[in-house]
Design an enzyme around this catalytic site. Structure first.
Site, mmCIF file in Angstrom:
data_model
loop_
_atom_site.group_PDB
_atom_site.id
_atom_site.type_symbol
_atom_site.label_atom_id
_atom_site.label_comp_id
_atom_site.label_asym_id
_atom_site.label_seq_id
_atom_site.Cartn_x
_atom_site.Cartn_y
_atom_site.Cartn_z
ATOM 1 N N GLU A 91 0.826 -1.209 0.000
ATOM 2 C CA GLU A 91 0.000 0.000 0.000
ATOM 3 C C GLU A 91 0.860 1.259 0.000
ATOM 4 O OE1 GLU A 91 -3.085 -2.279 2.965
ATOM 5 O OE2 GLU A 91 -2.744 -0.155 3.273
ATOM 6 N N CYS A 104 3.415 8.322 1.218
ATOM 7 C CA CYS A 104 3.847 7.374 2.232
ATOM 8 C C CYS A 104 4.045 6.039 1.514
ATOM 9 C CB CYS A 104 2.753 7.269 3.286
ATOM 10 S SG CYS A 104 3.071 6.007 4.518
ATOM 11 N N CYS A 111 5.681 -7.332 7.495
ATOM 12 C CA CYS A 111 6.693 -6.878 8.467
ATOM 13 C C CYS A 111 6.908 -7.984 9.488
ATOM 14 C CB CYS A 111 6.209 -5.611 9.161
ATOM 15 S SG CYS A 111 7.423 -4.900 10.290
ATOM 16 N N CYS A 115 4.255 -5.613 15.915
ATOM 17 C CA CYS A 115 3.654 -4.669 16.872
ATOM 18 C C CYS A 115 2.154 -4.987 16.985
ATOM 19 C CB CYS A 115 3.860 -3.233 16.405
ATOM 20 S SG CYS A 115 5.594 -2.829 16.169
ATOM 21 N N CYS A 118 -0.654 -2.892 15.028
ATOM 22 C CA CYS A 118 -0.422 -2.584 13.609
ATOM 23 C C CYS A 118 -0.999 -3.657 12.690
ATOM 24 C CB CYS A 118 1.079 -2.444 13.383
ATOM 25 S SG CYS A 118 1.541 -2.250 11.647
ATOM 26 N N CYS A 332 -1.293 2.273 6.928
ATOM 27 C CA CYS A 332 -1.085 1.154 6.008
ATOM 28 C C CYS A 332 -1.286 -0.226 6.611
ATOM 29 C CB CYS A 332 0.298 1.256 5.411
ATOM 30 S SG CYS A 332 0.316 2.404 4.049
HETATM 31 N N1 SAH Z 1 7.927 0.061 10.630
HETATM 32 C C1 SAH Z 1 8.119 1.453 10.772
HETATM 33 C C2 SAH Z 1 7.424 2.274 9.721
HETATM 34 C C3 SAH Z 1 6.061 1.817 9.295
HETATM 35 S S1 SAH Z 1 4.780 2.009 10.465
HETATM 36 C C4 SAH Z 1 7.707 1.904 12.168
HETATM 37 O O1 SAH Z 1 7.123 1.121 12.884
HETATM 38 O O2 SAH Z 1 8.036 3.027 12.525
HETATM 39 C C5 SAH Z 1 4.467 3.753 10.407
HETATM 40 C C6 SAH Z 1 3.939 4.326 11.676
HETATM 41 O O3 SAH Z 1 2.577 3.934 11.893
HETATM 42 C C7 SAH Z 1 4.697 3.902 12.915
HETATM 43 O O4 SAH Z 1 4.921 5.000 13.752
HETATM 44 C C8 SAH Z 1 3.752 2.911 13.531
HETATM 45 O O5 SAH Z 1 4.013 2.732 14.886
HETATM 46 C C9 SAH Z 1 2.416 3.568 13.241
HETATM 47 N N2 SAH Z 1 1.260 2.710 13.389
HETATM 48 C C10 SAH Z 1 1.115 1.416 13.055
HETATM 49 N N3 SAH Z 1 -0.128 0.974 13.366
HETATM 50 C C11 SAH Z 1 -0.794 2.035 13.865
HETATM 51 C C12 SAH Z 1 -2.113 2.238 14.374
HETATM 52 N N4 SAH Z 1 -2.997 1.239 14.408
HETATM 53 N N5 SAH Z 1 -2.442 3.456 14.837
HETATM 54 C C13 SAH Z 1 -1.561 4.478 14.804
HETATM 55 N N6 SAH Z 1 -0.302 4.358 14.351
HETATM 56 C C14 SAH Z 1 0.086 3.147 13.898
HETATM 57 FE FE1 SF4 Z 2 6.212 -3.313 11.473
HETATM 58 FE FE2 SF4 Z 2 3.880 -2.193 11.929
HETATM 59 FE FE3 SF4 Z 2 5.621 -2.429 13.915
HETATM 60 FE FE4 SF4 Z 2 6.110 -0.683 11.919
HETATM 61 S S1 SF4 Z 2 4.423 -0.593 13.391
HETATM 62 S S2 SF4 Z 2 7.538 -2.149 12.844
HETATM 63 S S3 SF4 Z 2 5.193 -1.799 10.189
HETATM 64 S S4 SF4 Z 2 4.635 -4.114 12.823
#
Ligand code: SAH
Ligand code: SF4
Length: 352
Positions: A91, A104, A111, A115, A118, A332
């Site tokens: 995406e 973006c 990944c 997390c 996410c 995303c």
């Molecule tokens: N992997 C990298 C970049 C991609 S995620 C990272 O984790 O930084 C991009 C951002 O979106 C990160 O700050 C991540 O923590 C945040 N993110 C992911 N899921 C989210 C959610 N459900 N609500 C708000 N932010 C989220």
């Molecule tokens: Fe991976 Fe999502 Fe964690 Fe970023 S926030 S490191 S994309 S699992």
């Protein structure tokens, strides 16, 4: 077959000289077409048919084709689901801020970091993206919307520093004068905190903005939501950030997704302020986006305000990030997940 769009101009000149005994200007011609985002050698109209044929035997052009496109009815934010040559999806989101268009982009299919909040983390990992596939996301969007993108954030699917070499190569390609020429000062890279790679990135001496997804003020909470914290605890992460900011002179942007009842208490804010003391930084608060199956809900406005106040009093600037494209799940991972499990898309948004 070799991935021709992942070469720099200099590398392509070398390659053409050794492989095809071609003069430098041929590489320049081809490079110009690749930068414009052509999808086939046949579109390179100032090159002979014979050479186009030869090229297509040795090289492939990686493309990102539009599988789905959602446009926010609120703010015209556009979200794409792109398909690559091998059928994998990622995406990208294009946002229109006052100062121009920001994209973006994704850096991996899925990944590994897992997390808990996410959508991407929940769908597992498939593969790394090549530098050319990162470029293709920008090129296809520019062509489709007939715009010039001026800013890039590496905040889509994937952990950029877990695909370090390809991401660094992409950064060099996209910022090159002869390429898309988007300056490092217009690029942000977001990481969940791969500490060894933050030190590596520091040595590259890029003028980009480093965003660090912190999302918690201590190890107890952070390890619950971000498994990476067990490998690189918060003390080590912030030490690396301190070092990075000092060495580069660049302000670090800390991302903090506020999750109701998890990381949004006054106590959390005080602890966070203490931890960040003395680091050249800014805190971006993001009300967490609810993702199916996580059970997380965003913090109330009053909580957000209280948090900012406490940080502000401690001398740390914090803002709540404006959320764009809220009707198209612009953060995303969600569109791919929905497509792959071929369930619902968001009906509030316009689909093309
Ligand atoms: N992997 C990298 C970049 C991609 S995620 C990272 O984790 O930084 C991009 C951002 O979106 C990160 O700050 C991540 O923590 C945040 N993110 C992911 N899921 C989210 C959610 N459900 N609500 C708000 N932010 C989220
Ligand atoms: Fe991976 Fe999502 Fe964690 Fe970023 S926030 S490191 S994309 S699992």
């Amino acid at each position: 077959m070799k991935d021709i769009k992942s070469y720099s101009l200099k590398e392509l000149e070398e390659e053409f000289k050794t492989e095809l005994s071609l003069p430098k200007f041929r590489a320049k011609q081809v490079y110009k077409w690749l930068t414009l985002g052509v999808n086939s050698f046949d579109d390179m109209t100032d090159i002979s048919k014979e050479l186009r044929n030869n090229l297509s035997k040795l090289y492939y052009i990686s493309v990102a084709t539009i599988e789905k496109k959602l446009i926010s009815v609120y703010d015209k934010t556009v979200k794409y689901l792109f398909k690559f040559n091998d059928g994998e999806f990622v995406e990208s989101v294009v946002m229109n801020y006052h100062h121009g268009y920001t994209i973006c982009i994704s850096t991996q299919v899925g990944c590994k970091m897992g997390c808990t909040f996410c959508a991407t983390g929940k769908s597992g990992f498939s593969r790394n993206l090549t530098p050319s596939e990162m470029l293709s996301q920008i090129q296809t969007s520019q062509k489709d919307l007939d715009i010039r993108i001026s800013n890039i954030v590496l905040m889509g699917m994937g952990e950029p520093l877990d695909n370090y070499d390809n991401v660094v190569k992409f950064l060099r390609l996209v910022s090159a004068d002869e390429g898309l020429n988007i300056g490092m000062r217009h690029i942000s890279l977001s990481t969940c905190g791969l500490v060894n790679r933050i030190y590596d990135l520091e040595k590259e001496n890029f003028q980009l903005t480093l965003s660090v997804s912190l999302h918690a003020p201590n190890n107890e909470i952070r390890s619950q939501t971000m498994p990476v914290n067990k490998r690189y605890p918060i003390e080590e992460l912030l030490k690396a950030c301190r070092h990075y900011a000092k060495a580069t002179g660049r302000r670090i942007s800390f991302e903090y997704a506020m999750i109701s009842g998890v990381n949004d208490s006054d106590e959390c804010a005080r602890e966070l302020a203490k931890r960040l003391k003395g680091i050249l930084c800014h805190v971006n608060l993001i009300p967490v986006n609810s993702v199916e199956g996580t059970g997380y809900i965003k913090s109330k406005i009053e909580r957000q305000k209280a948090f900012i106040n406490i940080l502000g009093k401690a001398g740390i600037t914090a803002t709540v990030r404006r959320t764009l494209g809220s009707d198209i799940n612009a953060s995303c991972g969600q569109l791919r997940r929905n497509t792959i499990s071929s369930t619902k898309t968001n009906h509030k948004a316009k689909e093309e």
